[in-house]
Design a protein around this motif. Sequence first.
Motif, PDB file in Angstrom:
ATOM      1  N   GLU A  63      45.899  36.299  46.985  1.00  7.30           N
ATOM      2  CA  GLU A  63      44.444  36.316  47.161  1.00  7.30           C
ATOM      3  C   GLU A  63      43.985  37.733  47.506  1.00  7.30           C
ATOM      4  N   ARG A  64      43.119  38.269  46.677  1.00  9.95           N
ATOM      5  CA  ARG A  64      42.532  39.590  46.906  1.00  9.95           C
ATOM      6  C   ARG A  64      41.053  39.512  46.541  1.00  9.95           C
ATOM      7  N   GLU A  65      40.256  40.403  47.096  1.00 10.03           N
ATOM      8  CA  GLU A  65      38.851  40.440  46.712  1.00 10.03           C
ATOM      9  C   GLU A  65      38.744  40.790  45.235  1.00 10.03           C
ATOM     10  N   HIS A  68      46.308  45.634  42.351  1.00  7.70           N
ATOM     11  CA  HIS A  68      47.042  45.055  43.472  1.00  7.70           C
ATOM     12  C   HIS A  68      48.531  45.004  43.132  1.00  7.70           C
TER      13      HIS A  68
END
Length: 393
Positions: A290-292, A311
């Motif tokens: 989960e990343r922005e 990422h």
Amino acid sequence: MSTGEPGDARLHEFLADPEHLTSDLPTAVARCAKALDLQHAVVYLVDIQQRHLVPHTDVATPLPVDGSLAGWAYRTQSLRVEEAATGGVTAWFPLLDGAERLGVLAVSQPALTSGSLTRGRALASLLAMMITSKRSFEDSFARCTRTERMRLPSEMLRAFLPPRTIGDGTVVSTAVLEPAYEIGGDAFDHSLTGTTLHVTVLDAMGHDLASGLTSAVSLAACRNARRNGAELPDLVRTVDEALARWLPEKYCTAVIAQLDLATGVLRWCNCGHPAPLLIRDGQLLIDALEREADPPMGLPSQLSPRPRRMHEVALEPGDRVLVYTDGITEARTHEARLMGLERFADYVIRATAGGELAPETLRRLIHSILDARGNRLRDDATLLMFEWRPPAR
């Protein structure tokens, strides 16, 4: 492919004859089976939705993938043998193009010997290569594997899609996409080099021909940049620029990722898309990837002052990564509830624990969604899963 038996000379003669290169598949199967001293052979190709094995001849009838010995050979990618109704035995050989499951080959013999099994495997390998080389330009293969009429947007997008499954001794990547005959904006891509697995999952706005065109342009731009040696941020920027220039009113969300096959380092960009999921040791690692998210690809990215972010995470051997579109999580289960992230991840985990091959896991998962009450998806549903399994050191 030599077996040291009398059929060898006829097989060599068959392979040396340039006419077999232009033969239709049933003729080639008959000639090659005769050259290998096999009594009878029939090719069964799996349909687009992987529910039926369809014979490439008018003599035999289709068989279900679920509920037949032929289907068992397809599902497990292994040999199965049964007594034939007319006497003798029938051996079912999986037809594999690398990691891609094409269907099965039925070989009928009065009795099976180690020699006939070896020749049957040789025939299956030869026919798999022949099918792969011909299906891109012979419509008979497309007709054989379709059970209903293909819509125009789906026809366009499927022309761009790669095989469902690719892989080598280090990694396997497999995908499913539904509704098979009515897809509008979803698409996937995966490819291998000697060092890297490249993965793309797209979801274009809308559900029409223009949506399919958006995904097609995005796939083409992605492949063009990748084949020109672009690094991941430049690759994503190439897609952004192509959409902004040629389809300025359209955009798509995407996850574009690259896996280093030697180290297991996964790098990805998330362009307004649901975050990938990571399954390790039979457990879903919540929020591990989960990343922005950045803006979707196309004009929205051009209006953002912030550059694309990449990422990175290190995978462990046996890790499975799931990349999906929201049509998966918005699908309904048999209880008429939304599938949801944890529900569909739990299905994959249970299938993994049961020892299922990755392509079979996704086949059964998408069928469980399609067969739920109502039998309609609310949106295109795409799921791609890859598994990193480096050789033990």
